[in-house]
Design a protein around this motif. Structure first.
Motif, PDB file in Angstrom:
ATOM      1  N   ALA A 133       0.924  -1.102   0.130  1.00  0.00           N
ATOM      2  CA  ALA A 133      -0.108  -0.025  -0.067  1.00  0.00           C
ATOM      3  C   ALA A 133       0.905   1.189   0.226  1.00  0.00           C
ATOM      4  CB  ALA A 133      -0.810  -0.010   1.144  1.00  0.00           C
ATOM      5  N   PHE A 134       2.030   1.249   0.737  1.00  0.00           N
ATOM      6  CA  PHE A 134       2.872   2.375   0.708  1.00  0.00           C
ATOM      7  C   PHE A 134       3.509   2.744  -0.891  1.00  0.00           C
ATOM      8  CE2 PHE A 134       7.219   4.115   0.384  1.00  0.00           C
ATOM      9  CZ  PHE A 134       7.180   5.075   1.374  1.00  0.00           C
ATOM     10  N   HIS A 135       3.797   1.911  -1.770  1.00  0.00           N
ATOM     11  CA  HIS A 135       4.000   2.096  -2.971  1.00  0.00           C
ATOM     12  C   HIS A 135       2.908   2.601  -3.845  1.00  0.00           C
ATOM     13  CE1 HIS A 135       7.169  -1.181  -1.755  1.00  0.00           C
ATOM     14  NE2 HIS A 135       7.958  -0.337  -2.446  1.00  0.00           N
ATOM     15  N   VAL A 136       1.929   1.941  -3.611  1.00  0.00           N
ATOM     16  CA  VAL A 136       0.689   2.408  -4.102  1.00  0.00           C
ATOM     17  C   VAL A 136       0.186   4.082  -4.009  1.00  0.00           C
ATOM     18  CG1 VAL A 136      -2.066   2.351  -4.685  1.00  0.00           C
ATOM     19  CG2 VAL A 136      -0.640   0.275  -4.641  1.00  0.00           C
ATOM     20  N   VAL A 137       0.328   4.266  -2.728  1.00  0.00           N
ATOM     21  CA  VAL A 137      -0.020   5.601  -2.287  1.00  0.00           C
ATOM     22  C   VAL A 137       1.148   6.578  -2.556  1.00  0.00           C
ATOM     23  CG1 VAL A 137      -0.485   7.305  -0.208  1.00  0.00           C
ATOM     24  CG2 VAL A 137      -1.774   5.007  -0.500  1.00  0.00           C
ATOM     25  N   ASN A 138       2.265   6.188  -2.430  1.00  0.00           N
ATOM     26  CA  ASN A 138       3.463   7.114  -2.728  1.00  0.00           C
ATOM     27  C   ASN A 138       4.107   7.249  -4.084  1.00  0.00           C
ATOM     28  OD1 ASN A 138       4.012   8.567   0.051  1.00  0.00           O
ATOM     29  ND2 ASN A 138       3.415   6.305   0.602  1.00  0.00           N
ATOM     30  N   GLU A 139       3.933   6.211  -4.713  1.00  0.00           N
ATOM     31  CA  GLU A 139       4.577   5.908  -5.983  1.00  0.00           C
ATOM     32  C   GLU A 139       3.826   6.220  -7.203  1.00  0.00           C
ATOM     33  OE1 GLU A 139       7.641   2.591  -5.722  1.00  0.00           O
ATOM     34  OE2 GLU A 139       8.026   3.657  -4.127  1.00  0.00           O
ATOM     35  N   TYR A 140       2.474   5.729  -7.275  1.00  0.00           N
ATOM     36  CA  TYR A 140       1.435   5.722  -8.371  1.00  0.00           C
ATOM     37  C   TYR A 140       1.374   7.188  -9.066  1.00  0.00           C
ATOM     38  CZ  TYR A 140      -0.078   1.016  -8.428  1.00  0.00           C
ATOM     39  OH  TYR A 140      -0.029  -0.492  -8.678  1.00  0.00           O
ATOM     40  N   GLU A 141       1.499   7.500 -10.365  1.00  0.00           N
ATOM     41  CA  GLU A 141       1.188   8.660 -10.829  1.00  0.00           C
ATOM     42  C   GLU A 141      -0.493   9.075 -10.564  1.00  0.00           C
ATOM     43  OE1 GLU A 141       1.934   8.517 -14.786  1.00  0.00           O
ATOM     44  OE2 GLU A 141       4.357   8.288 -14.509  1.00  0.00           O
ATOM     45  N   GLU A 142      -0.531  10.421 -10.537  1.00  0.00           N
ATOM     46  CA  GLU A 142      -2.031  11.016 -10.208  1.00  0.00           C
ATOM     47  C   GLU A 142      -3.120  10.127 -10.911  1.00  0.00           C
ATOM     48  OE1 GLU A 142      -4.762  15.138 -10.391  1.00  0.00           O
ATOM     49  OE2 GLU A 142      -2.509  15.015 -10.052  1.00  0.00           O
ATOM     50  N   ASP A 143      -2.968   9.979 -12.292  1.00  0.00           N
ATOM     51  CA  ASP A 143      -3.933   9.341 -13.152  1.00  0.00           C
ATOM     52  C   ASP A 143      -4.393   7.832 -12.649  1.00  0.00           C
ATOM     53  OD1 ASP A 143      -5.974   9.585 -15.303  1.00  0.00           O
ATOM     54  OD2 ASP A 143      -4.792   8.127 -16.170  1.00  0.00           O
ATOM     55  N   ARG A 144      -3.083   7.196 -12.368  1.00  0.00           N
ATOM     56  CA  ARG A 144      -3.366   5.838 -12.033  1.00  0.00           C
ATOM     57  C   ARG A 144      -3.843   5.650 -10.699  1.00  0.00           C
ATOM     58  NH1 ARG A 144       1.853   1.360 -11.918  1.00  0.00           N
ATOM     59  NH2 ARG A 144       0.243  -0.562 -11.827  1.00  0.00           N
ATOM     60  N   LEU A 145      -3.473   6.277  -9.905  1.00  0.00           N
ATOM     61  CA  LEU A 145      -4.184   6.522  -8.270  1.00  0.00           C
ATOM     62  C   LEU A 145      -5.617   6.691  -8.424  1.00  0.00           C
ATOM     63  CD1 LEU A 145      -3.062   6.037  -5.571  1.00  0.00           C
ATOM     64  CD2 LEU A 145      -2.905   8.595  -5.287  1.00  0.00           C
ATOM     65  N   LYS A 146      -6.107   7.688  -9.295  1.00  0.00           N
ATOM     66  CA  LYS A 146      -7.482   8.087  -9.771  1.00  0.00           C
ATOM     67  C   LYS A 146      -8.201   6.778 -10.158  1.00  0.00           C
ATOM     68  CE  LYS A 146      -8.688   9.979 -13.584  1.00  0.00           C
ATOM     69  NZ  LYS A 146      -8.896  10.992 -14.476  1.00  0.00           N
ATOM     70  N   GLN A 147      -7.648   6.118 -11.023  1.00  0.00           N
ATOM     71  CA  GLN A 147      -8.261   4.869 -11.578  1.00  0.00           C
ATOM     72  C   GLN A 147      -8.375   3.828 -10.416  1.00  0.00           C
ATOM     73  OE1 GLN A 147      -9.815   4.309 -14.502  1.00  0.00           O
ATOM     74  NE2 GLN A 147      -9.148   6.680 -14.888  1.00  0.00           N
ATOM     75  N   VAL A 148      -7.445   3.625  -9.816  1.00  0.00           N
ATOM     76  CA  VAL A 148      -7.603   2.604  -8.687  1.00  0.00           C
ATOM     77  C   VAL A 148      -8.786   3.117  -7.657  1.00  0.00           C
ATOM     78  CG1 VAL A 148      -6.544   1.695  -6.542  1.00  0.00           C
ATOM     79  CG2 VAL A 148      -5.049   2.090  -8.512  1.00  0.00           C
TER      80      VAL A 148
END
Length: 301
Positions: A133-148
């Motif tokens: 979860a740390f990698h998802v929250v801290n390393e995903y680009e904004e658009d990818r995080l939005k899609q999640v």
């Protein structure tokens, strides 16, 4: 630690009943956990019956059943066909699955699955996986995080949430559940805080563990490993899972409709058995995790 502390099995009788256990049959429990469902299957097997169980969680290995008829495979159930073949099994009489997070995983604070505890952002069902979860929250680009957040949490505020997380982490990493809550505080109204948090956690957890991809891969293998007349008995806990299970049983695919012949008929590998089964109020009172459970049973044609 007892298996009941580890995991209080949901719809225990109904799920195992759905398999119509044959005394000398071969069965698979792909979500072993605390072993509750597996033990019920074992109780109904004869001396020549066999049960294979899967679990990728290291903690589940402590609950293994000491019985020559039982084999616990420490792997993700997306590899069910491969590892059954490794053990010399081409077809089985039934497959049981209780999807989602076990009670144990929710209750161990440091695993990071529960909104009740402060913990490092983790949420890995397999502690050996690199993605957390740390990698998802801290390393995903904004658009990818939005899609999640959109796809797996069904959160309408997903674009704004992703934007706020990306803005915050420019100056400071988000390492713990409490930090994440603080960053997203404006989206957590007091009356609905737990509900929205649960959606946020669900979205991140599904991404970390590739739960939707894993479920699709697994479902596509089930007609291949089932004998004709063999049964599937699956419990889902959220609409994304249940929708995939329902569509696969009905159409043999996840999107669209199967091809029909000139008479409008189409062939599918499975047929549903009975209707949707949900827990009683009594079970929900005893085990709150059962509240969202949906059981579907199918048989191979």
């Amino acid at each position: 630690m007892t298996d009941m502390e580890y995991h209080n099995p949901v719809l225990l009788k109904e799920t195992v009943d759905g398999l119509e256990i044959k005394e000398n049959g071969v069965y698979v429990d792909v979500t072993f956990g605390g072993g509750g469902h597996s033990k019920e299957i074992m109780n109904r097997l004869g001396e020549n019956g066999k049960l294979f169980a899967f679990d990728q969680d290291q903690d589940a290995l402590k609950n293994t059943i000491d019985d020559p008829r039982f084999t616990l495979i420490h792997e993700n159930f997306r590899y069910v066909k491969r590892f059954l073949r490794f053990h010399g099994i081409k077809e089985v009489d039934g497959v049981l699955a209780d999807f989602g997070v076990s009670s144990h995983q929710f209750d161990v604070a440091e695993r990071g699955f529960s909104t009740r505890f402060e913990a490092d952002l983790d949420m890995r069902m397999n502690q050996q996986n690199e993605l957390s979860a740390f990698h998802v929250v801290n390393e995903y680009e904004e658009d990818r995080l939005k899609q999640v957040f959109l796809q797996y949490g069904e959160l309408r505020a997903a674009p704004a949430m992703a934007r706020l997380i990306v803005e915050h982490r420019r100056t400071e990493e988000i390492k713990t559940s409490e930090q994440l809550k603080a960053v997203l505080k404006k989206f957590l109204p007091p009356r609905h805080e737990n509900k929205v948090l649960a959606q946020i956690y669900q979205a991140i957890r599904i991404e970390v563990n590739q739960e939707i991809e894993v479920l699709k891969e697994f479902l596509q293998q089930t007609p291949e490993i089932l004998k004709v007349g063999g049964r599937l008995s699956f419990i889902s806990y959220h609409s994304l899972e249940d929708r995939l299970v329902k569509r696969f049983i009905r159409n043999g695919m996840f999107e669209g409709e199967p091809e029909r012949d000139m008479f409008g008929n189409f062939e599918v590998p499975l047929k549903k058995v009975n209707g949707l089964i949900v827990p009683t109020k009594e079970e929900i009172n005893v085990n709150s995790r059962a509240r969202s459970a949906k059981l579907r049973v199918a048989e191979k044609l």
